[in-house]
Design an enzyme around this catalytic site. Structure first.
Site, PDB file in Angstrom:
ATOM      1  CG  ASP A 155       6.918   1.285   3.517  1.00  0.00           C
ATOM      2  OD1 ASP A 155       7.520   0.220   3.704  1.00  0.00           O
ATOM      3  OD2 ASP A 155       5.791   1.352   2.983  1.00  0.00           O
TER       4      ASP A 155
ATOM      5  CG  ASP B 235       6.554  -7.277  -3.632  1.00  0.00           C
ATOM      6  OD1 ASP B 235       6.439  -7.593  -2.429  1.00  0.00           O
ATOM      7  OD2 ASP B 235       7.180  -6.265  -4.012  1.00  0.00           O
TER       8      ASP B 235
END
Lengths: 250, 209
Positions: free
Chosen positions: A11, A130
């Protein structure tokens, strides 16, 4: 025999790898290029990096980071985050990404998946989904799980496949960041309803979790914290899996 | 000493960054130079040509025609000159490719490109898989037998003569992963993404074949 892929995920904000539980309490873990080089050398099968703060200012540095990483690794690189239009995908591929992962832009505009796969080929279009349970249903969520969409998870997974996605990166927002293991039931539901590869994401905390992830028929297993913190080396995860009879590249 | 020229074709079929980088690393300090081929070219200038490709067979063929690369490349291959085709760059060596429609290929190695058939298989075949050698060859010495390489494809080379297959890979069934005829090679996987063994293979192709 096809091997199960172990994929560290970075990330990234600008050129730093960060960690934040459910996108809160963000902490710098290291330099993105150095970490990418390390993972490539130490046996990662693929690398995933996400721009988690794709503001206009940060974006330029991020793209430069993609270029720098592509130069130092020789395994496939998937890049996501901050994509809204077709040109964003072209820019990332030109910067050296092998695959591009589209998430909320695809939810907002599903045609983007078809346009991108026609222009660049399905093999480089990953759709990141997601998922989260809501009122006894598995739903698609965006904005890091804060916004529940109307889309049902399995319907959407099938739709992205028919629109030309080459792969699904499936993150469960019910298990992400808490290291209690992948969301096996959600993953099984997805893998049994599509015929493209699925990468499992969200929740790895120990070695057994990788094995349980493999049992969901996901062909890629993605993890961040357990690698960034140094808890496990890629090789030790693979040795563990090999002992369990899972095909891995050692 | 005059440097040998390696041509890397940019057929606008996936980015050529990784393979470009790999070749540069290999020829550093050696009597080779690398030229990117983006359009019509004089094939007598090149001692080796590498063509990486991703995506659709028909798209690559039509790009090569549009860019005026097709004709000089076809002549080069008809003369059995040294070539390495990667993924779709290998597939277009065949007589034809069957996707939504049938597309005529370069017709250098007899065979055709068809989709993986089994309904049980996850398609594309994506990830690391091992190769098994049929026979030794300069590009796959150095113990590359049974090593893993990175694959991303939904189509395979079929109806090929066994004598043209250097290595096979198993996914649902056996399919050709390295092919060869004369000085012309094709690999179904991406050596430029396949870490050290992939680099080894490219190095062998450039220095030993």
């Amino acid at each position: 025999m096809l091997k199960t892929r172990i994929i560290p995920c970075l990330d990234v904000i600008k050129n730093k790898v960060v960690k934040g539980v459910n996108f809160k309490n963000i902490k710098v873990m290291g330099n993105a290029v150095e970490m990418a080089r390390y993972y490539s050398l130490s046996g990662a099968d693929e690398l995933c990096m996400l721009d988690i703060n794709a503001s206009y200012q940060n974006r330029k540095t991020f793209i430069k980071t993609v270029e720098a990483i592509a130069k130092v690794i020789n395994i496939p690189l998937t890049v996501g985050g901050g994509i809204s239009v077709l040109d964003d995908i072209t820019d990332l591929l030109n910067a050296g990404a092998d695959k591009v992962s589209i998430n909320s832009a695809a939810v907002k505009n599903p045609k983007l998946i078809r346009q991108a796969s026609i222009k660049h080929g399905s093999q480089c279009i990953v759709v990141a989904i997601d998922g989260k349970r809501h009122e006894n249903k598995m739903k698609v969520v965006v904005k890091g799980g804060r916004e529940i969409t109307k889309k049902e998870l399995i319907v959407w997974a099938k739709e992205v496949q028919s629109l030309g996605a080459g792969e699904i990166l499936m993150t469960s927002m019910d298990t992400d960041g808490v290291q209690n293991g992948f969301d096996s039931s959600m993953l099984k539901k997805v893998t049994s309803n599509v015929s493209i590869p699925v990468i499992a994401s969200g929740g790895v905390g120990n070695l057994e979790h990788f094995y349980l992830g493999h049992l969901t028929k996901s062909t890629g297993l993605l993890a961040a914290s357990v690698f960034h913190s140094g808890k496990y080396k890629i090789k030790s995860v693979k040795k563990y899996l090999k002992n369990k009879g899972v095909p891995v590249r050692l | 000493m005059k440097k040998k020229v390696i041509g890397l074709i940019d057929g606008q079929s996936g980015n050529i960054g990784s393979i470009n980088k790999a070749i540069k690393e290999i020829i550093k300090g050696r009597p080779y130079q690398l030229k990117i081929i983006k359009g019509e070219f004089d094939n007598s200038l090149f001692s080796k040509i590498i063509l990486p490709g991703q995506g659709a067979y028909a798209t690559l063929i039509s790009n090569l025609k549009k860019l005026k690369i097709y004709k000089p490349l076809k002549k080069y291959l008809d003369n059995n000159r040294s070539y390495l085709g990667i993924c779709v760059g290998m597939q277009i060596l065949s007589d034809q490719g069957h996707e939504d429609k049938t597309t005529k290929g370069l017709g250098i190695i007899a065979g055709e490109i068809k989709k993986f058939k089994s309904k049980k298989l996850i398609i594309p075949h994506m990830g690391w898989n091992s190769i098994r050698l049929n026979k030794e060859d300069p590009i796959i010495t150095n113990n590359l037998d049974n090593k893993d390489f990175y694959f991303v494809h939904s189509y395979i080379f079929q109806n090929i003569k066994k004598s043209n297959v250097l290595a096979n890979t198993h996914y649902g069934k056996k399919f050709p992963s390295i092919i060869k005829k004369g000085n012309i090679y094709g690999v179904q996987f991406h050596p430029e993404k396949s870490h050290k063994y992939g680099l080894n293979l490219i190095k062998n192709y450039i220095l030993k074949s």
